[in-house]
Write an enzyme that holds these catalytic residues in place. Sequence first.
Site, PDB file in Angstrom:
ATOM      1  N   SER A   1       0.864  -1.188   0.000  1.00 21.55           N
ATOM      2  CA  SER A   1       0.000   0.000   0.000  1.00 21.55           C
ATOM      3  C   SER A   1       0.895   1.231   0.000  1.00 21.55           C
ATOM      4  O   SER A   1       2.044   1.167   0.479  1.00 21.55           O
ATOM      5  CB  SER A   1      -0.864   0.024   1.269  1.00 21.55           C
ATOM      6  OG  SER A   1      -1.494   1.290   1.416  1.00 21.55           O
TER       7      SER A   1
ATOM      8  N   TYR B   1      -1.384  -0.458  10.314  1.00 23.63           N
ATOM      9  CA  TYR B   1      -1.571  -0.812   8.900  1.00 23.63           C
ATOM     10  C   TYR B   1      -0.327  -0.452   8.079  1.00 23.63           C
ATOM     11  O   TYR B   1       0.192  -1.274   7.315  1.00 23.63           O
ATOM     12  CB  TYR B   1      -2.802  -0.088   8.356  1.00 23.63           C
ATOM     13  CG  TYR B   1      -3.125  -0.398   6.916  1.00 23.63           C
ATOM     14  CD1 TYR B   1      -3.632  -1.643   6.558  1.00 23.63           C
ATOM     15  CD2 TYR B   1      -2.931   0.548   5.908  1.00 23.63           C
ATOM     16  CE1 TYR B   1      -3.932  -1.933   5.228  1.00 23.63           C
ATOM     17  CE2 TYR B   1      -3.229   0.264   4.591  1.00 23.63           C
ATOM     18  CZ  TYR B   1      -3.730  -0.977   4.253  1.00 23.63           C
ATOM     19  OH  TYR B   1      -4.020  -1.265   2.942  1.00 23.63           O
TER      20      TYR B   1
HETATM   21  P1  NAD Z   1     -11.462  -6.085   0.381  1.00 21.04           P
HETATM   22  O1  NAD Z   1     -11.873  -6.001   1.810  1.00 21.04           O
HETATM   23  O2  NAD Z   1     -12.455  -5.774  -0.675  1.00 21.04           O
HETATM   24  O3  NAD Z   1     -10.822  -7.521   0.079  1.00 21.04           O
HETATM   25  C1  NAD Z   1      -9.967  -8.145   0.995  1.00 21.04           C
HETATM   26  C2  NAD Z   1     -10.326  -9.609   1.085  1.00 21.04           C
HETATM   27  O4  NAD Z   1      -9.417 -10.243   1.995  1.00 21.04           O
HETATM   28  C3  NAD Z   1     -11.749  -9.855   1.620  1.00 21.04           C
HETATM   29  O5  NAD Z   1     -12.479 -10.694   0.739  1.00 21.04           O
HETATM   30  C4  NAD Z   1     -11.509 -10.551   2.962  1.00 21.04           C
HETATM   31  O6  NAD Z   1     -12.515 -11.525   3.262  1.00 21.04           O
HETATM   32  C5  NAD Z   1     -10.151 -11.197   2.728  1.00 21.04           C
HETATM   33  N1  NAD Z   1      -9.479 -11.495   3.990  1.00 21.04           N
HETATM   34  C6  NAD Z   1      -9.369 -10.691   5.095  1.00 21.04           C
HETATM   35  N2  NAD Z   1      -8.734 -11.352   6.078  1.00 21.04           N
HETATM   36  C7  NAD Z   1      -8.409 -12.583   5.585  1.00 21.04           C
HETATM   37  C8  NAD Z   1      -7.767 -13.715   6.136  1.00 21.04           C
HETATM   38  N3  NAD Z   1      -7.316 -13.712   7.412  1.00 21.04           N
HETATM   39  N4  NAD Z   1      -7.605 -14.810   5.351  1.00 21.04           N
HETATM   40  C9  NAD Z   1      -8.067 -14.825   4.077  1.00 21.04           C
HETATM   41  N5  NAD Z   1      -8.735 -13.790   3.516  1.00 21.04           N
HETATM   42  C10 NAD Z   1      -8.887 -12.683   4.270  1.00 21.04           C
HETATM   43  O7  NAD Z   1     -10.204  -5.113   0.272  1.00 21.04           O
HETATM   44  P2  NAD Z   1      -9.324  -4.607  -0.960  1.00 21.04           P
HETATM   45  O8  NAD Z   1      -9.424  -3.153  -0.944  1.00 21.04           O
HETATM   46  O9  NAD Z   1      -9.580  -5.392  -2.187  1.00 21.04           O
HETATM   47  O10 NAD Z   1      -7.884  -4.981  -0.378  1.00 21.04           O
HETATM   48  C11 NAD Z   1      -7.039  -5.952  -0.956  1.00 21.04           C
HETATM   49  C12 NAD Z   1      -5.607  -5.649  -0.560  1.00 21.04           C
HETATM   50  O11 NAD Z   1      -5.255  -4.363  -1.089  1.00 21.04           O
HETATM   51  C13 NAD Z   1      -5.418  -5.535   0.964  1.00 21.04           C
HETATM   52  O12 NAD Z   1      -4.187  -6.115   1.297  1.00 21.04           O
HETATM   53  C14 NAD Z   1      -5.381  -4.035   1.208  1.00 21.04           C
HETATM   54  O13 NAD Z   1      -4.635  -3.706   2.357  1.00 21.04           O
HETATM   55  C15 NAD Z   1      -4.708  -3.565  -0.063  1.00 21.04           C
HETATM   56  N6  NAD Z   1      -4.948  -2.146  -0.374  1.00 21.04           N
HETATM   57  C16 NAD Z   1      -6.209  -1.670  -0.624  1.00 21.04           C
HETATM   58  C17 NAD Z   1      -6.368  -0.313  -0.909  1.00 21.04           C
HETATM   59  C18 NAD Z   1      -7.720   0.300  -1.204  1.00 21.04           C
HETATM   60  O14 NAD Z   1      -7.824   1.530  -1.303  1.00 21.04           O
HETATM   61  N7  NAD Z   1      -8.781  -0.475  -1.357  1.00 21.04           N
HETATM   62  C19 NAD Z   1      -5.256   0.533  -0.941  1.00 21.04           C
HETATM   63  C20 NAD Z   1      -4.000   0.013  -0.692  1.00 21.04           C
HETATM   64  C21 NAD Z   1      -3.857  -1.334  -0.406  1.00 21.04           C
END
Ligand code: NAD
Length: 254
Positions: free
Chosen positions: A140, A153
């Site tokens: 991130s 985070y």
């Molecule tokens: P999201 O919540 O839509 O998807 C994340 C998924 O991870 C969910 O389906 C959840 O059930 C699953 N998950 C959570 N804990 C888990 C576990 N212990 N075991 C297995 N699965 C698990 O979120 P997203 O925005 O798609 O995030 C995906 C990745 O991108 C994450 O690592 C997040 O930190 C990173 N990220 C997101 C953003 C953003 O703006 N959305 C920005 C930077 C980084």
Amino acid sequence: MSREGRVIVTGGASGIGLALVENLLNDGWQVIAADIGEQAIEAARGQLAAFADKVHFARVDVSDEAAVISAVEAWAEEFGPLRGLVNSAGIGAVTPAFETTVEQFRRILDINLVGSFVISREVARAMKQTGGGSIVNIASVSGLVGSLGRTAYGSSKGGVIQMTRILAVEFAEYGIRVNAVAPGPIETPMAKAMHSAVVRKNWEERVPMRRYAEPQEVAGAIAFLLDEAKSSYVTGQTIAVDGGFSIAGLLQPE
Ligand code: NAD
């Protein structure tokens, strides 16, 4: 085009992970989508019904080491060779340091950093036996720069970036590349839950491209890093997919 071997996507039932699963299926890959969320898995299964024979959904908690070890062993046996792993499973929180408990801090590290480590280690063991592959971690911009409220985070994501470099060095001799992407604000269920109207406005003012990205825009960068034909000499890198956020200086006219 049909491709040999499988790609595992953790967090593959929602957001960036789900967009990537769809992108990879359209690109001829067979995929294992691993996620902890039962409802999210059922919804994703429905959304990807047209690819039912190409995608295997599995319920796995990446912070449960024993469960990860036995799942990876079973997948290698049933679906191998494993050619790719994308660590998209993650949780987020925006909490001031004074209010961050050790329990919250450990939970975030456990899923985002230790969880990504354990499955990377196990998948790399399998890849080592079958000629290598590509691992992509989702970090991130919070792991690149210091933003308010992200002690836990941001530390987990900074750890993911450094782990990416170290695993790249250790696994290079086995033909395993390890890279990361560092997304900025992306329109996913996580961002919708975490970002208030004020937060959204803040991002839009600080991102040179003045907008959030769609999950597919991150999936494209990940697909590049997975593809041996396109990124065979790229390892240990973190690509920011952030509309210029992490490289920006002054954004207002003087
Ligand atoms: P999201 O919540 O839509 O998807 C994340 C998924 O991870 C969910 O389906 C959840 O059930 C699953 N998950 C959570 N804990 C888990 C576990 N212990 N075991 C297995 N699965 C698990 O979120 P997203 O925005 O798609 O995030 C995906 C990745 O991108 C994450 O690592 C997040 O930190 C990173 N990220 C997101 C953003 C953003 O703006 N959305 C920005 C930077 C980084």
